[in-house]
Structures are given as structure tokens and as C-alpha cells.
Write a protein that holds these residues in place. Structure first.
Motif, PDB file in Angstrom:
ATOM      1  N   ASN A  83       6.654   1.985  -6.655  1.00 26.24           N
ATOM      2  CA  ASN A  83       6.777   2.522  -5.264  1.00 26.24           C
ATOM      3  C   ASN A  83       8.105   3.052  -5.194  1.00 26.24           C
ATOM      4  O   ASN A  83       8.232   3.983  -4.281  1.00 26.24           O
ATOM      5  CB  ASN A  83       6.280   1.417  -4.351  1.00 26.24           C
ATOM      6  N   ALA A 108       5.563   4.359  -0.084  1.00 26.07           N
ATOM      7  CA  ALA A 108       4.911   5.134  -0.980  1.00 26.07           C
ATOM      8  C   ALA A 108       3.402   4.894  -1.130  1.00 26.07           C
ATOM      9  O   ALA A 108       2.912   3.941  -1.109  1.00 26.07           O
ATOM     10  CB  ALA A 108       5.312   4.573  -2.529  1.00 26.07           C
ATOM     11  N   HIS A 110      -0.542   5.576  -1.534  1.00 28.18           N
ATOM     12  CA  HIS A 110      -1.390   5.890  -2.796  1.00 28.18           C
ATOM     13  C   HIS A 110      -2.542   6.908  -2.221  1.00 28.18           C
ATOM     14  O   HIS A 110      -3.071   6.676  -1.047  1.00 28.18           O
ATOM     15  CB  HIS A 110      -2.230   4.644  -3.249  1.00 28.18           C
ATOM     16  N   SER A 113      -6.109   4.305  -3.440  1.00 25.06           N
ATOM     17  CA  SER A 113      -5.554   3.078  -3.274  1.00 25.06           C
ATOM     18  C   SER A 113      -5.789   2.137  -4.362  1.00 25.06           C
ATOM     19  O   SER A 113      -6.447   2.336  -5.322  1.00 25.06           O
ATOM     20  CB  SER A 113      -6.059   2.328  -1.984  1.00 25.06           C
ATOM     21  N   ARG A 121      -2.992   3.006  -9.973  1.00 23.68           N
ATOM     22  CA  ARG A 121      -2.002   2.517  -9.205  1.00 23.68           C
ATOM     23  C   ARG A 121      -0.753   2.847  -9.740  1.00 23.68           C
ATOM     24  O   ARG A 121       0.359   2.778  -9.020  1.00 23.68           O
ATOM     25  CB  ARG A 121      -2.133   0.874  -9.414  1.00 23.68           C
ATOM     26  N   ASN A 126      -0.758  10.440  -8.132  1.00 23.70           N
ATOM     27  CA  ASN A 126      -1.340   9.749  -7.082  1.00 23.70           C
ATOM     28  C   ASN A 126      -0.847   9.160  -5.785  1.00 23.70           C
ATOM     29  O   ASN A 126      -1.115   8.602  -4.993  1.00 23.70           O
ATOM     30  CB  ASN A 126      -2.423   8.766  -7.727  1.00 23.70           C
ATOM     31  N   VAL A 127       0.513   9.237  -5.990  1.00 21.44           N
ATOM     32  CA  VAL A 127       1.525   8.329  -4.864  1.00 21.44           C
ATOM     33  C   VAL A 127       2.640   9.257  -4.415  1.00 21.44           C
ATOM     34  O   VAL A 127       3.438   9.901  -5.321  1.00 21.44           O
ATOM     35  CB  VAL A 127       2.056   7.178  -5.788  1.00 21.44           C
ATOM     36  N   ASN A 135       0.287   5.581   6.654  1.00 21.09           N
ATOM     37  CA  ASN A 135      -0.046   4.719   5.450  1.00 21.09           C
ATOM     38  C   ASN A 135      -0.439   3.330   5.979  1.00 21.09           C
ATOM     39  O   ASN A 135      -1.433   2.820   5.561  1.00 21.09           O
ATOM     40  CB  ASN A 135       1.462   4.417   4.952  1.00 21.09           C
TER      41      ASN A 135
END
Ligand SMILES: [Zn+2]
Ligand SMILES: [Zn+2]
Length: 196
Positions: A83, A108, A110, A113, A121, A126-127, A135
């Protein structure tokens, strides 16, 4: 030669060569200094060995602790590192969802999630940088996230994220490798951004 002076290795004084003693360790003004010097050296060697032993024991404990960590605990170490990488990568960019620049602590965020889609993850696409409001309070502000994500990485890449994935299967080594990889990347990025 009769008046040659030599330096005692212990007290560093210069004395007449013939009045001192020469042993394996060198020249000394007297036998006491030779013995004291030898003793000091021996003690230094002992404390060096002791320090080495302590260091090894500490490493051993660390290794053992690492070995009994659960996968969840390992993720708890790897995820923050990942992150952090996202925050450094996107530094200066606005929130992916609301597009606002804010002084607040950025997260950070996602897109999918960790809970719903663990296989993504640690997927960089994706982030993205996200404000804490989107968030934490707007559950990711998902609709706007998607619209802006398409602008950022393209529709094809977004659909790829949305498409089917192999289920997540991280073993201990995978997770530790991810942590190490991002730790290194973060160091490099920080250096590049003049943050070190
Ligand atoms: Zn001496
Ligand atoms: Zn936002």
C-alpha cells in the motif's frame, strides 16, 4: 644500540630497549604491561565473540518467529508495504474516486477489496491513491472509481480486473517475497522522489 628506545605497546611510553621485554605480542616496558595488554586483548576477543553469539541468537529467534507466523500475520506485514508503494507511485495525484486533491492522509484504495477479491490484493492496477473520505466513508466511491480508473488505465485493463481470476493461493514464501519486493521498490521510489 645501547641507548635505543622502544615504545611499549601497552602504555605507549618510550623506554630503553634493554630495560623492557619482548614477547609474542611485541615490546613492553615491563612484564606487567605485557600481561595487562594480553589480558585486554583477550577480553576484547571475548566480548566480540559474545556479541556475535547474541547476534546469532537474535537472528535465530527472528527466524523462528517468522516460521510460526500465520499467513494472516504475514499478509499484515506485506499489505502495508504494498500500500505504501501505491501511495508513493501515485504521489501528487488526486483521489482516484472524487478527483480531489486533499491535505488529508491519502490511502491506497483497492478497486476490488481485499476481502471480496483476495487474488487482487497485490495487483498494482487494482489499487490507487484515494482520499480517506472515499476510502472509509463512501465504501470506495465505487462508481466514480470505475469511471476514473478507465481514464487512467483503459477500459480493457479495467475489464480484465473485473474478469475471472484464478483463486488466490499465497504461500508463506510468496507473501514474504511480496513484502521484500515492495520494501525495495519503496526505497527506490523514495530515493527517486528525494524523500530519503
Ligand atoms: Zn608500558
Ligand atoms: Zn475521494
Amino acid at each position: 644500540m645501547a641507548n635505543t628506545k622502544k615504545r611499549c605497546r601497552h602504555c605507549k611510553e618510550f623506554v630503553l630497549a634493554e630495560s623492557g621485554v619482548t614477547v609474542l605480542l611485541g615490546f613492553f616496558c615491563n612484564r606487567d604491561h605485557a600481561l595487562e595488554h594480553q589480558h585486554t586483548k583477550a577480553m576484547a576477543a571475548v566480548s566480540k565473540m559474545r556479541a556475535k553469539a547474541i547476534q546469532l541468537a537474535k537472528k535465530d529467534i527472528k527466524d523462528r518467529k517468522q516460521a510460526i507466523k500465520s499467513l494472516g500475520e504475514l499478509h499484515k506485514e506485506a499489505q502495508p508495504e504494498f500500500n505504501k508503494y501505491i501511495r508513493l507511485r501515485d504521489r501528487g495525484q488526486p483521489c482516484i474516486s472524487c478527483q480531489k486533491h486533499t491535505d488529508r492522509q491519502m490511502h491506497a484504495g483497492h478497486f476490488f477489496s481485499v476481502g471480496s477479491t483476495p487474488e487482487l490484493r497485490y495487483t498494482e492496477r487494482n489499487v490507487h491513491l484515494q482520499c480517506s473520505i472515499c476510502n472509509n466513508h463512501l465504501s470506495g466511491n465505487q462508481l466514480r472509481y470505475r469511471a476514473n480508473l478507465i481514464k487512467k488505465i483503459g477500459l480493457e485493463a479495467v475489464e480484465e480486473l473485473e474478469g475471472p481470476h484464478d483463486p488466490a493461493k499465497y504461500n508463506r514464501d510468496d507473501i514474504m517475497a511480496i513484502k521484500a519486493k515492495y520494501k525495495l521498490k519503496n526505497k527506490e521510489l523514495k530515493a527517486q522522489q528525494g524523500l530519503l
